[in-house]
Motif scaffolding. Structure first.
Motif, PDB file in Angstrom:
ATOM      1  N   ALA A  38       0.810  -1.216   0.000  1.00  0.00           N
ATOM      2  CA  ALA A  38       0.000   0.000   0.000  1.00  0.00           C
ATOM      3  C   ALA A  38       0.847   1.270   0.000  1.00  0.00           C
ATOM      4  O   ALA A  38       0.460   2.284  -0.580  1.00  0.00           O
ATOM      5  CB  ALA A  38      -0.943  -0.006   1.200  1.00  0.00           C
ATOM      6  N   ALA A 232      -2.824  -0.388  -2.524  1.00  0.00           N
ATOM      7  CA  ALA A 232      -3.618  -0.729  -1.348  1.00  0.00           C
ATOM      8  C   ALA A 232      -4.763  -1.647  -1.749  1.00  0.00           C
ATOM      9  O   ALA A 232      -5.460  -1.390  -2.737  1.00  0.00           O
ATOM     10  CB  ALA A 232      -4.164   0.537  -0.690  1.00  0.00           C
ATOM     11  N   LYS A 234      -8.384  -3.172  -1.352  1.00  0.00           N
ATOM     12  CA  LYS A 234      -9.685  -2.750  -0.826  1.00  0.00           C
ATOM     13  C   LYS A 234     -10.515  -3.927  -0.344  1.00  0.00           C
ATOM     14  O   LYS A 234     -11.216  -3.836   0.655  1.00  0.00           O
ATOM     15  CB  LYS A 234     -10.437  -1.969  -1.900  1.00  0.00           C
ATOM     16  N   CYS A 260      -8.132  -3.695  -5.637  1.00  0.00           N
ATOM     17  CA  CYS A 260      -7.332  -2.630  -5.024  1.00  0.00           C
ATOM     18  C   CYS A 260      -8.097  -1.304  -4.995  1.00  0.00           C
ATOM     19  O   CYS A 260      -9.132  -1.148  -5.662  1.00  0.00           O
ATOM     20  CB  CYS A 260      -6.023  -2.454  -5.791  1.00  0.00           C
ATOM     21  N   GLU A 261      -7.573  -0.373  -4.223  1.00  0.00           N
ATOM     22  CA  GLU A 261      -8.199   0.946  -4.112  1.00  0.00           C
ATOM     23  C   GLU A 261      -8.245   1.653  -5.465  1.00  0.00           C
ATOM     24  O   GLU A 261      -9.134   2.467  -5.706  1.00  0.00           O
ATOM     25  CB  GLU A 261      -7.436   1.806  -3.096  1.00  0.00           C
ATOM     26  N   ASP A 262      -7.279   1.359  -6.344  1.00  0.00           N
ATOM     27  CA  ASP A 262      -7.273   1.973  -7.672  1.00  0.00           C
ATOM     28  C   ASP A 262      -8.069   1.148  -8.684  1.00  0.00           C
ATOM     29  O   ASP A 262      -7.945   1.346  -9.892  1.00  0.00           O
ATOM     30  CB  ASP A 262      -5.839   2.170  -8.158  1.00  0.00           C
ATOM     31  N   ASP A 263      -8.872   0.193  -8.151  1.00  0.00           N
ATOM     32  CA  ASP A 263      -9.738  -0.692  -8.940  1.00  0.00           C
ATOM     33  C   ASP A 263      -8.975  -1.754  -9.730  1.00  0.00           C
ATOM     34  O   ASP A 263      -9.569  -2.468 -10.548  1.00  0.00           O
ATOM     35  CB  ASP A 263     -10.637   0.114  -9.901  1.00  0.00           C
ATOM     36  N   GLN A 283     -10.217  -2.765   9.526  1.00  0.00           N
ATOM     37  CA  GLN A 283     -10.751  -3.133   8.216  1.00  0.00           C
ATOM     38  C   GLN A 283     -11.230  -4.577   8.072  1.00  0.00           C
ATOM     39  O   GLN A 283     -11.797  -4.919   7.029  1.00  0.00           O
ATOM     40  CB  GLN A 283      -9.684  -2.876   7.141  1.00  0.00           C
TER      41      GLN A 283
END
Length: 502
Positions: A38, A232, A234, A260-263, A283
């Motif tokens: 991340a 990162a 998700k 991931c957070e950036d898809d 989380q």
């Protein structure tokens, strides 16, 4: 093509646990290993920097905890990363490692005699050793560590003197830093005996490369493309039915999917999760789909995860004596006092005196004009919300008022903020009072699904590593490293057995 080469494995986190897992798998012949980190850097809670000069400062992990049986010590020794003699320059003063080179000052400016310090610290070391060696008397086993120490100290003649009482409170405050707790009244006295201290003590003789040099050894075993930073995760999907339905539609080819957070999407046969217990506490409820088993969620909730921070003060010139390895602050009434800590009428007043949690300021190896203060628990979390300049000014005021010396203004301040770091949310694990540490550590380490638990499911879809998953070496870098090797070996054994039986 062998199953070893075909298996897709994703490691979440590039700290010691993640790097050790990936390096072990790569050495065993696994060719589809990916690390998702991340942060924009690798290392996790190891963070070697050079903010003041060409010499290193460790914002994170500081020591090799013991030598005998410690793989990181062996690694450092084999690669010539140890420098004899550096350990004499203490970076942190613990009750069981206090030396005559530590100056102890009572509030108001009076220096405490070396004899008094030796007597109290020796007794404290003896009492804590009983807990660590599981030699507590029956009457003490059900107590918190703080309550046990209070009861045992009360039986000593040293408890009759004010200096003795205040020094003992300093020892408890310093031990909070070791336990990553706000108070020793939070920590189990009996469960601490499961922690194993390796022979050799705290070994602080890493060379000029610091802990980063050990990380670099592991990184050499890994192709650079294996590690993706700023990735990162998700969510981790491991539900059998969901994956089967996707496969029937021509979608996924593997039982685990990471988003991931950036898809970005990654498929895997296995994922080794090495995020901190602090991140799991925040989380776990949303990261895993479906939800984790109840036993694992309970472990995440029950185990303690505290914050320990460092405050580095860089001065233009040295103002403390050459024979002084540390300036220790002995308060008349400190946050470690049980009556203060447990007071319900206290409210938020402790935030106004957060600086009382600083044990003292210790010399820093290779930095003759730098001091390092340590702070832990709720006071550390509050300190993290303040500006560097405000923290630095408070520390200079303490040094002036306790020592009476001519202390110049600080020129540079560097503060770790592990509690507010969204990728860590704390520093390391402790076992709280009335918690069965062995049970919870083992539950946290258990993979899901386990072999043969769900016959129709592919086993070992999600594995867990990190210092919090080690029963005997939690809190340590070698515990994190060994847990990563453990989970990699679990997969190696799985595929070796699979190859033999197929």
């Amino acid at each position: 093509m062998s199953a070893t080469k075909e298996a897709k494995i994703v490691v979440v986190g590039a700290g010691f646990a993640g790097l050790a897992a990936a390096a072990t798998l790569v050495r065993a012949g696994f060719q589809n290993v990916q690390i998702l980190e991340a942060n924009g850097r690798v290392g996790g809670r190891v963070h070697t920097t050079r903010p003041f000069s060409q010499n290193i400062i460790e914002l994170g992990a500081n020591w090799i905890h013991g030598q005998e049986g410690n793989p990181l010590f062996q690694l450092a020794k084999e690669h010539g990363l140890l420098v004899e003699g550096v350990s004499a320059s203490k970076v942190m003063c613990l009750p069981r490692s206090v030396t005559p080179r530590d100056y102890f000052f009572r509030q108001g400016g009076r220096q405490v005699s070396t004899e008094s310090v030796d007597q109290v610290c020796s007794l404290f070391s003896k009492l804590t050793s009983k807990a660590f060696e599981s030699e507590l008397e029956d009457k003490h086993r059900a107590l918190s560590l703080g309550s046990y120490l209070d009861a045992a100290f009360a039986e000593s003649p040293l408890a009759a003197s004010e200096d003795g009482q205040r020094l003992f409170e300093w020892c408890k405050r310093s031990e909070c830093t070791d336990e990553a707790s706000s108070s020793l009244y939070e920590v189990s006295a009996s469960q601490i005996g499961y922690y194993i201290a390796l022979e050799g003590g705290f070994f602080n003789s890493l060379g000029p490369g610091g802990y980063q040099a050990i990380l670099d050894i592991l990184l050499k075993d890994l192709p650079s493309e294996i590690i993706l930073t700023n990735k990162a995760v998700k969510s981790i999907h491991w539900d059998l039915k969901e994956q089967l339905q996707a496969n029937e539609k021509g979608g996924l080819n593997h039982p685990v999917k990471l988003i991931c957070e950036d898809d970005g999407v990654f498929e895997a046969d296995h994922v080794i999760v090495t995020v901190s217990l602090g991140v799991l506490k925040q989380q776990a409820g949303t990261l895993f789909k479906p939800s984790l088993p109840k036993s694992k969620l309970t472990a995440i909730e029950q185990l303690g995860f505290g914050t320990v921070d460092k405050i580095f003060l860089c001065f233009n010139e040295r103002f403390w004596p050459e024979d002084c390895a540390g300036i220790q602050l002995v308060w008349d009434e400190g946050p470690e006092d049980k009556s203060v800590y447990t007071s319900h009428s206290e409210g938020e007043a402790w935030k106004e005196t957060w600086y009382k949690k600083i044990c003292g300021f210790d010399s820093v190896a290779r930095h003759p004009t730098v001091l390092c203060g340590w702070i832990t628990g709720r006071e550390a979390l509050h300190m993290e919300t303040l500006q560097d300049s405000e923290v630095g000014d408070a520390c200079v005021r303490l040094l002036r008022s306790f020592t009476g010396w001519s202390v110049p203004d600080v020129s540079k301040v560097l503060i770790s903020r592990w509690g507010l770091d969204p990728q860590v949310l704390g520093s390391y694990t402790f076992v709280p009072h009335n918690v069965n540490g062995v049970k919870e550590h083992e539950a946290l380490a258990a993979p899901i699904p386990f072999q043969n638990k769900i016959p129709e499911s592919k086993p070992l879809q999600v594995l867990f590593a990190g210092e919090a998953t080690h029963v005997n070496f939690y809190t340590t870098t070698h515990g994190a490293y060994m847990s990563g090797v453990r989970e990699a070996q679990r997969l190696i054994t799985h595929y070796t057995t699979k190859t033999v039986t197929s």
